[in-house]
Design a protein around this motif. Structure first.
Motif, PDB file in Angstrom:
ATOM      1  N   ALA A 121       0.843  -1.200   0.000  1.00 50.24           N
ATOM      2  CA  ALA A 121       0.000   0.000   0.000  1.00 50.24           C
ATOM      3  C   ALA A 121       0.881   1.253   0.000  1.00 50.24           C
ATOM      4  O   ALA A 121       1.910   1.305   0.683  1.00 50.24           O
ATOM      5  CB  ALA A 121      -0.908   0.012   1.222  1.00 50.24           C
ATOM      6  N   PHE A 122       0.471   2.254  -0.766  1.00 47.32           N
ATOM      7  CA  PHE A 122       1.275   3.466  -0.948  1.00 47.32           C
ATOM      8  C   PHE A 122       1.657   4.129   0.368  1.00 47.32           C
ATOM      9  O   PHE A 122       2.756   4.636   0.525  1.00 47.32           O
ATOM     10  CB  PHE A 122       0.569   4.472  -1.864  1.00 47.32           C
ATOM     11  N   PHE A 123       0.765   4.125   1.356  1.00 44.57           N
ATOM     12  CA  PHE A 123       1.037   4.812   2.617  1.00 44.57           C
ATOM     13  C   PHE A 123       2.020   4.041   3.498  1.00 44.57           C
ATOM     14  O   PHE A 123       2.490   4.570   4.493  1.00 44.57           O
ATOM     15  CB  PHE A 123      -0.258   5.113   3.389  1.00 44.57           C
ATOM     16  N   LYS A 124       2.329   2.793   3.124  1.00 46.55           N
ATOM     17  CA  LYS A 124       3.342   2.024   3.831  1.00 46.55           C
ATOM     18  C   LYS A 124       4.706   2.156   3.163  1.00 46.55           C
ATOM     19  O   LYS A 124       5.720   1.829   3.765  1.00 46.55           O
ATOM     20  CB  LYS A 124       2.947   0.550   3.891  1.00 46.55           C
ATOM     21  N   ILE A 125       4.720   2.596   1.921  1.00 46.16           N
ATOM     22  CA  ILE A 125       5.952   2.682   1.135  1.00 46.16           C
ATOM     23  C   ILE A 125       6.508   4.106   1.107  1.00 46.16           C
ATOM     24  O   ILE A 125       7.709   4.314   1.249  1.00 46.16           O
ATOM     25  CB  ILE A 125       5.701   2.195  -0.308  1.00 46.16           C
ATOM     26  N   LEU A 126       5.631   5.070   0.915  1.00 44.60           N
ATOM     27  CA  LEU A 126       6.060   6.457   0.708  1.00 44.60           C
ATOM     28  C   LEU A 126       5.963   7.262   2.003  1.00 44.60           C
ATOM     29  O   LEU A 126       5.046   7.066   2.809  1.00 44.60           O
ATOM     30  CB  LEU A 126       5.208   7.112  -0.382  1.00 44.60           C
ATOM     31  N   SER A 127       6.890   8.194   2.172  1.00 48.43           N
ATOM     32  CA  SER A 127       6.884   9.068   3.345  1.00 48.43           C
ATOM     33  C   SER A 127       5.770  10.115   3.206  1.00 48.43           C
ATOM     34  O   SER A 127       5.229  10.324   2.120  1.00 48.43           O
ATOM     35  CB  SER A 127       8.233   9.779   3.484  1.00 48.43           C
ATOM     36  N   GLY A 128       5.482  10.790   4.292  1.00 53.72           N
ATOM     37  CA  GLY A 128       4.479  11.853   4.264  1.00 53.72           C
ATOM     38  C   GLY A 128       4.837  12.953   3.283  1.00 53.72           C
ATOM     39  O   GLY A 128       3.977  13.457   2.558  1.00 53.72           O
ATOM     40  N   ARG A 129       6.088  13.346   3.241  1.00 55.33           N
ATOM     41  CA  ARG A 129       6.522  14.397   2.309  1.00 55.33           C
ATOM     42  C   ARG A 129       6.389  13.912   0.867  1.00 55.33           C
ATOM     43  O   ARG A 129       5.955  14.647  -0.003  1.00 55.33           O
ATOM     44  CB  ARG A 129       7.967  14.813   2.615  1.00 55.33           C
ATOM     45  N   GLU A 130       6.762  12.661   0.625  1.00 56.75           N
ATOM     46  CA  GLU A 130       6.617  12.110  -0.732  1.00 56.75           C
ATOM     47  C   GLU A 130       5.155  12.074  -1.147  1.00 56.75           C
ATOM     48  O   GLU A 130       4.819  12.388  -2.294  1.00 56.75           O
ATOM     49  CB  GLU A 130       7.242  10.710  -0.802  1.00 56.75           C
ATOM     50  N   LEU A 131       4.279  11.737  -0.197  1.00 55.44           N
ATOM     51  CA  LEU A 131       2.852  11.720  -0.502  1.00 55.44           C
ATOM     52  C   LEU A 131       2.311  13.120  -0.792  1.00 55.44           C
ATOM     53  O   LEU A 131       1.389  13.281  -1.584  1.00 55.44           O
ATOM     54  CB  LEU A 131       2.069  11.083   0.656  1.00 55.44           C
ATOM     55  N   SER A 132       2.882  14.138  -0.157  1.00 52.56           N
ATOM     56  CA  SER A 132       2.414  15.505  -0.417  1.00 52.56           C
ATOM     57  C   SER A 132       2.907  16.022  -1.762  1.00 52.56           C
ATOM     58  O   SER A 132       2.246  16.836  -2.401  1.00 52.56           O
ATOM     59  CB  SER A 132       2.829  16.451   0.712  1.00 52.56           C
ATOM     60  N   VAL A 133       4.069  15.533  -2.202  1.00 51.09           N
ATOM     61  CA  VAL A 133       4.648  15.987  -3.464  1.00 51.09           C
ATOM     62  C   VAL A 133       4.076  15.214  -4.658  1.00 51.09           C
ATOM     63  O   VAL A 133       3.925  15.769  -5.755  1.00 51.09           O
ATOM     64  CB  VAL A 133       6.189  15.853  -3.412  1.00 51.09           C
ATOM     65  N   LEU A 134       3.729  13.973  -4.455  1.00 48.74           N
ATOM     66  CA  LEU A 134       3.297  13.103  -5.557  1.00 48.74           C
ATOM     67  C   LEU A 134       2.179  13.677  -6.426  1.00 48.74           C
ATOM     68  O   LEU A 134       2.317  13.727  -7.652  1.00 48.74           O
ATOM     69  CB  LEU A 134       2.912  11.728  -5.012  1.00 48.74           C
TER      70      LEU A 134
END
Length: 169
Positions: A94-107
């Motif tokens: 799942a994306f929220f287990k792989i990517l950091s919070g900052r990466e999720l905000s930039v994606l």
């Protein structure tokens, strides 16, 4: 009680839900949608969402039950929504287990065609940091081209090309 659809012509339904949740006397929010992507299921778990049902099958009966439960002070997620949320939460990829919070905000911003400089200005980052985030995201997802990243993000629900603006988690 606010019955809220997520597909709005000029706004993100979750952004509107957050605005409602921040009112002095916020309503309980019930989502009624056809969206079943990973991002929607993730965001539906936010504390200010009281429930969610899909516009399928016996929607009128399910809606009546959901309204009763929410007005009684409980949360209500239909069985099919609960199963999908459980599958998303237990998925090791799942994306929220792989990517950091900052990466999720930039994606989502990467997928909107903004330059590294524009994304940096919006998030208080230098363009090199944005580029680094893009490279890390792509490496974690085993993607090799930005077009592959955009396709992946659209499939997961990070991008809705039918309306302007990025998805914010």
């Amino acid at each position: 009680l606010a019955l809220l659809g997520l597909t709005l012509p000029d706004a993100d339904g979750f952004d509107l839900a957050l605005t409602l949740a921040n009112l002095p006397r916020p309503p309980r929010i019930l989502l009624l949608t056809m969206k079943a992507d990973a991002v929607t299921l993730f965001r539906a778990g936010y504390a200010y969402i009281a429930g969610m049902i899909w516009k399928t099958g016996r929607v009128q009966e399910t809606l009546r039950c959901a309204i009763r439960e929410i007005l009684a002070g409980r949360r209500y997620f239909s069985e099919d929504v609960r199963q999908a949320m459980r599958a998303t939460r237990t998925d090791p990829t799942a994306f929220f287990k792989i990517l950091s919070g900052r990466e999720l905000s930039v994606l989502p911003l990467l997928c909107q065609g903004l330059t590294d400089r524009q994304i940096g200005e919006q998030n208080g980052l230098c363009p090199a940091t944005v580029k680094s985030h893009r490279q890390h995201i792509m490496a974690k997802l085993d993607l090799h081209r930005t077009t592959d990243l955009i396709r992946w993000a659209a499939e997961k629900g990070f991008v809705d090309f039918s309306r302007p603006g990025p998805v914010r988690l």
